[in-house]
Design an enzyme around this catalytic site. Structure first.
Site, PDB file in Angstrom:
ATOM      1  N   SER A 143     -12.459  46.291 -12.048  1.00  0.00           N
ATOM      2  CA  SER A 143     -12.800  47.251 -10.986  1.00  0.00           C
ATOM      3  C   SER A 143     -12.221  46.720  -9.684  1.00  0.00           C
ATOM      4  O   SER A 143     -12.076  45.495  -9.522  1.00  0.00           O
ATOM      5  CB  SER A 143     -14.323  47.355 -10.847  1.00  0.00           C
ATOM      6  OG  SER A 143     -14.670  47.996  -9.630  1.00  0.00           O
ATOM      7  N   TYR A 156     -22.471  43.303 -10.043  1.00  0.00           N
ATOM      8  CA  TYR A 156     -21.474  44.143 -10.732  1.00  0.00           C
ATOM      9  C   TYR A 156     -20.071  43.682 -10.353  1.00  0.00           C
ATOM     10  O   TYR A 156     -19.211  43.462 -11.221  1.00  0.00           O
ATOM     11  CB  TYR A 156     -21.664  45.617 -10.348  1.00  0.00           C
ATOM     12  CG  TYR A 156     -20.610  46.523 -10.953  1.00  0.00           C
ATOM     13  CD1 TYR A 156     -20.642  46.870 -12.294  1.00  0.00           C
ATOM     14  CD2 TYR A 156     -19.559  47.017 -10.174  1.00  0.00           C
ATOM     15  CE1 TYR A 156     -19.660  47.692 -12.849  1.00  0.00           C
ATOM     16  CE2 TYR A 156     -18.578  47.842 -10.721  1.00  0.00           C
ATOM     17  CZ  TYR A 156     -18.636  48.167 -12.059  1.00  0.00           C
ATOM     18  OH  TYR A 156     -17.659  48.971 -12.611  1.00  0.00           O
TER      19      TYR A 156
HETATM   20  N1  LIG Z   1     -16.244  55.181 -12.982  1.00  0.00           N
HETATM   21  C1  LIG Z   1     -15.931  54.311 -12.023  1.00  0.00           C
HETATM   22  O1  LIG Z   1     -16.008  54.620 -10.823  1.00  0.00           O
HETATM   23  C2  LIG Z   1     -15.457  52.936 -12.402  1.00  0.00           C
HETATM   24  C3  LIG Z   1     -14.838  52.164 -11.405  1.00  0.00           C
HETATM   25  C4  LIG Z   1     -14.398  50.890 -11.706  1.00  0.00           C
HETATM   26  C5  LIG Z   1     -14.547  50.401 -12.983  1.00  0.00           C
HETATM   27  N2  LIG Z   1     -15.157  51.149 -13.950  1.00  0.00           N
HETATM   28  C6  LIG Z   1     -15.322  50.549 -15.282  1.00  0.00           C
HETATM   29  O2  LIG Z   1     -14.726  51.370 -16.252  1.00  0.00           O
HETATM   30  C7  LIG Z   1     -15.423  51.240 -17.497  1.00  0.00           C
HETATM   31  C8  LIG Z   1     -15.823  52.628 -18.008  1.00  0.00           C
HETATM   32  O3  LIG Z   1     -16.665  53.201 -17.044  1.00  0.00           O
HETATM   33  P1  LIG Z   1     -17.019  54.760 -16.997  1.00  0.00           P
HETATM   34  O4  LIG Z   1     -17.000  55.141 -15.574  1.00  0.00           O
HETATM   35  O5  LIG Z   1     -16.226  55.521 -17.987  1.00  0.00           O
HETATM   36  O6  LIG Z   1     -18.548  54.686 -17.466  1.00  0.00           O
HETATM   37  P2  LIG Z   1     -19.468  55.757 -18.231  1.00  0.00           P
HETATM   38  O7  LIG Z   1     -18.971  57.134 -17.988  1.00  0.00           O
HETATM   39  O8  LIG Z   1     -20.870  55.419 -17.854  1.00  0.00           O
HETATM   40  O9  LIG Z   1     -19.211  55.375 -19.757  1.00  0.00           O
HETATM   41  C9  LIG Z   1     -19.584  54.105 -20.213  1.00  0.00           C
HETATM   42  C10 LIG Z   1     -19.287  54.013 -21.690  1.00  0.00           C
HETATM   43  O10 LIG Z   1     -19.776  52.747 -22.160  1.00  0.00           O
HETATM   44  C11 LIG Z   1     -20.681  52.987 -23.249  1.00  0.00           C
HETATM   45  N3  LIG Z   1     -21.751  51.999 -23.218  1.00  0.00           N
HETATM   46  C12 LIG Z   1     -22.666  51.793 -22.233  1.00  0.00           C
HETATM   47  N4  LIG Z   1     -23.528  50.846 -22.611  1.00  0.00           N
HETATM   48  C13 LIG Z   1     -23.132  50.422 -23.845  1.00  0.00           C
HETATM   49  C14 LIG Z   1     -23.637  49.473 -24.761  1.00  0.00           C
HETATM   50  N5  LIG Z   1     -24.738  48.735 -24.483  1.00  0.00           N
HETATM   51  N6  LIG Z   1     -22.988  49.297 -25.936  1.00  0.00           N
HETATM   52  C15 LIG Z   1     -21.905  50.041 -26.238  1.00  0.00           C
HETATM   53  N7  LIG Z   1     -21.383  50.961 -25.411  1.00  0.00           N
HETATM   54  C16 LIG Z   1     -22.011  51.154 -24.228  1.00  0.00           C
HETATM   55  C17 LIG Z   1     -21.211  54.390 -23.011  1.00  0.00           C
HETATM   56  O11 LIG Z   1     -21.582  55.035 -24.222  1.00  0.00           O
HETATM   57  P3  LIG Z   1     -23.048  55.078 -24.884  1.00  0.00           P
HETATM   58  O12 LIG Z   1     -24.022  55.422 -23.819  1.00  0.00           O
HETATM   59  O13 LIG Z   1     -22.867  56.122 -25.950  1.00  0.00           O
HETATM   60  O14 LIG Z   1     -23.255  53.725 -25.479  1.00  0.00           O
HETATM   61  C18 LIG Z   1     -19.969  55.089 -22.486  1.00  0.00           C
HETATM   62  O15 LIG Z   1     -19.135  55.476 -23.565  1.00  0.00           O
HETATM   63  C19 LIG Z   1     -16.613  50.330 -17.216  1.00  0.00           C
HETATM   64  O16 LIG Z   1     -16.291  49.010 -17.619  1.00  0.00           O
HETATM   65  C20 LIG Z   1     -16.763  50.411 -15.710  1.00  0.00           C
HETATM   66  O17 LIG Z   1     -17.389  49.262 -15.177  1.00  0.00           O
HETATM   67  C21 LIG Z   1     -15.601  52.412 -13.690  1.00  0.00           C
END
Ligand SMILES: NC(=O)c1ccc[n+]([C@@H]2O[C@H](COP(=O)([O-])OP(=O)(O)OC[C@H]3O[C@@H](n4cnc5c(N)ncnc54)[C@H](OP(=O)(O)O)[C@@H]3O)[C@@H](O)[C@H]2O)c1
Length: 272
Positions: A143, A156
């Protein structure tokens, strides 16, 4: 669902929604078979069926809570044993944006288990498996908060700084074994992570919020270009290169036998 593909199978964690689901769709579109991992089996199954119908690729579903050690180990073993898997998208992550003061260590434990422990263990499992198979690629979701602690969420951001450093070190080691690693540093991206962490995507300035498809397409363009660190939002890559040059300039002086003169410490007398 069985098709053959000469391309490596891509295992995507956190594939049930958000960034991971878009990675799954984009790799399916490129003709890769997939393994989709997350906790929500039904969402994974729905995505798998759609990708099979749309692209004719083979999509396996592995429901697993990656904060549960035995379920995590099952995915590690799958990566080690399935010789078709050649790409890991180490994407599953969560955010707890609370201030540290006033929180308890346990408030952050699940996030550390997922963002740090699971990402590290899966990265190690993949690096070893891919090295044995003659090569492979790991895409780690870090991130921009990993390089910008001022913005929010100290723990985080710390977890994502870890992912960045781990990725770069693993890439350095992996190159000789045909294993390449890309760290992706998204800025704010429109996904469920905001609601899941108790925040509100609606409260964000639209000028800083990226569409999730644009984010993944830019990250994959960086992957195709061989980048080891990809910051999709950053307009001028020279800005990152300047930071990197300044960091590299520090290297010869980061470990010396005497403290810097500005601290006024007299060098310890050597034992006679
Ligand atoms: N969105 C942003 O602004 C942003 C910015 C910087 C970095 N990121 C990073 O990008 C990555 C994806 O983020 P996102 O925004 O797509 O998040 P998201 O929409 O909340 O999706 C998170 C995914 O991780 C899975 N997950 C959560 N807890 C889990 C667990 N205990 N075991 C297995 N799977 C789990 C969730 O599925 P289930 O609930 O079905 O398990 C979901 O598929 C993350 O590493 C996040 O830190 C995101």
């Amino acid at each position: 669902m069985t098709t053959t593909s000469s391309k490596p199978t891509v295992l995507v964690t956190g594939a049930s929604t958000g960034i991971g689901a878009v990675y799954a769709e984009r790799f399916a579109r490129r003709g890769h078979n997939l393994v989709l991992v997350a906790r929500d089996f039904q969402r994974l199954e729905n995505l798998a069926n759609r990708l099979w119908e749309q692209y004719g690729v083979n999509v396996a579903v592995e429901a697993a809570d990656l904060t549960n050690r035995s379920e995590l180990e099952r995915i590690e073993q799958l990566i080690a044993s399935d010789k078709h898997i050649g790409v890991l998208v180490n994407n599953a992550g969560m955010a707890v944006s609370k201030p540290i003061i006033g929180s308890t260590p346990d408030d952050f434990q699940q996030m550390i288990d997922l963002n740090v422990t699971a990402a590290t263990r899966l990265g190690i499992a993949a690096a070893n498996a891919f090295a044995k198979r003659g090569g492979g690629a790991i895409i780690n979701l870090s991130s921009v908060l990993g390089i910008a602690h001022e913005i929010s969420g100290g723990v985080y951001g710390g977890s994502k700084a870890f992912v960045l450093n781990f990725s770069r070190a693993l890439h350095q080691e992996g190159v000789a074994h045909g294993v390449r690693v890309q760290a992706v540093l998204p800025g704010a991206t429109r996904t469920e992570i905001w609601d899941r962490s108790g925040g509100s995507v609606a409260a964000l300035d639209p000028a800083i919020l990226m569409d999730v498809h644009d984010l993944v397409d830019a990250a994959l363009a960086g992957f195709d270009a061989g980048e080891t660190v990809t910051i999709p939002s950053l307009p001028d890559v020279a800005d990152w290169q300047a930071l990197e040059s300044a960091r590299v300039k520090l290297l010869p002086n980061l470990s010396r036998n005497t403290p810097a003169a500005r601290y006024g410490v007299k060098a310890a007398e050597k034992a006679a």
